[in-house]
Write a protein that holds these residues in place. Sequence first.
Motif: not given
Length: 275
Positions: A153, A161, A201, A203, A207, A210, A219-220, A223, A232-233
């Motif tokens: 992820v 990423n 994972f 999804y 987002c 969430i 996770h979305c 994102s 993180s991104t």
Amino acid sequence: MTALSSLTFRKRITALQWARRLVWYVAIVAAAAMQSVGVLVFGLVIAAVLSGALKAWQQSARRQFIREARLPPFLLDKLRGLYPQLQPRDTELVVRGLRQFFMAHLRSKRAFVGMPSKVVDAAWHEFILHTQAYQQWCRYAFGGMLHHTPAEVLGRSAKRNDGLRRTWYWACKEESIDPRQPSRLPLLFALDAKFAIAGGFSYVPDCRDIDRAAGSGAHCGTSFGDTGSDSSTSDSGDAGGFGGSEPSSGDGGSSDSSSDSGSGCGGGGCGGGGD
């Protein structure tokens, strides 16, 4: 898709590869024989145009090969051995997800793509273990090897990423989903949740969903289009355009997609929290 049809794809791809080489060979030999700079330039221009057209035709043949050519039937049995909860039609969906991943690699011009699904990763790994068949598949599908990387992820690695963003972008394009404002998940991102894969994972498309699924570990999808919302991104490398893919036109469509908007498993079908 029969084995005979797969063979036809392979012959077509090989013929187009040799045709591109022949075009350049003939152009250079002819220009050299004329001993004229003007003729040489003209010949090279014509060769470039013809080679470009043949390359586009070859890429179209590769896309059709990935979508339709026969995959080893043992993959279905291997998947059921690894995940006994899967029914035969479920394993076929997983293999479709694997095709979608392969398509993302091809359409991103063979750039690095990240694997977002544990169950599809298992199918990919089993295919790789059949070394000769996998090498042959890669040669016709991509023109070279696609090496394995584990499912993952979004995290702190810019390269990984970017790879996941490319996968998201092209998986959405395959199903005419807007990658920036998805109303549902593409198949590849929906399978782990649908089949309740241990360690998989999960999804959701948006987002904002969430918050309604707090504590779910989901996770979305949106994102993938946000390269600076959190730590993180933020180190996103070339992912401003979804990992270096073409900019989104906003409609999420694909001019050469063979899938329609109902072919995926996002939303109420396979995505989000499963079924």
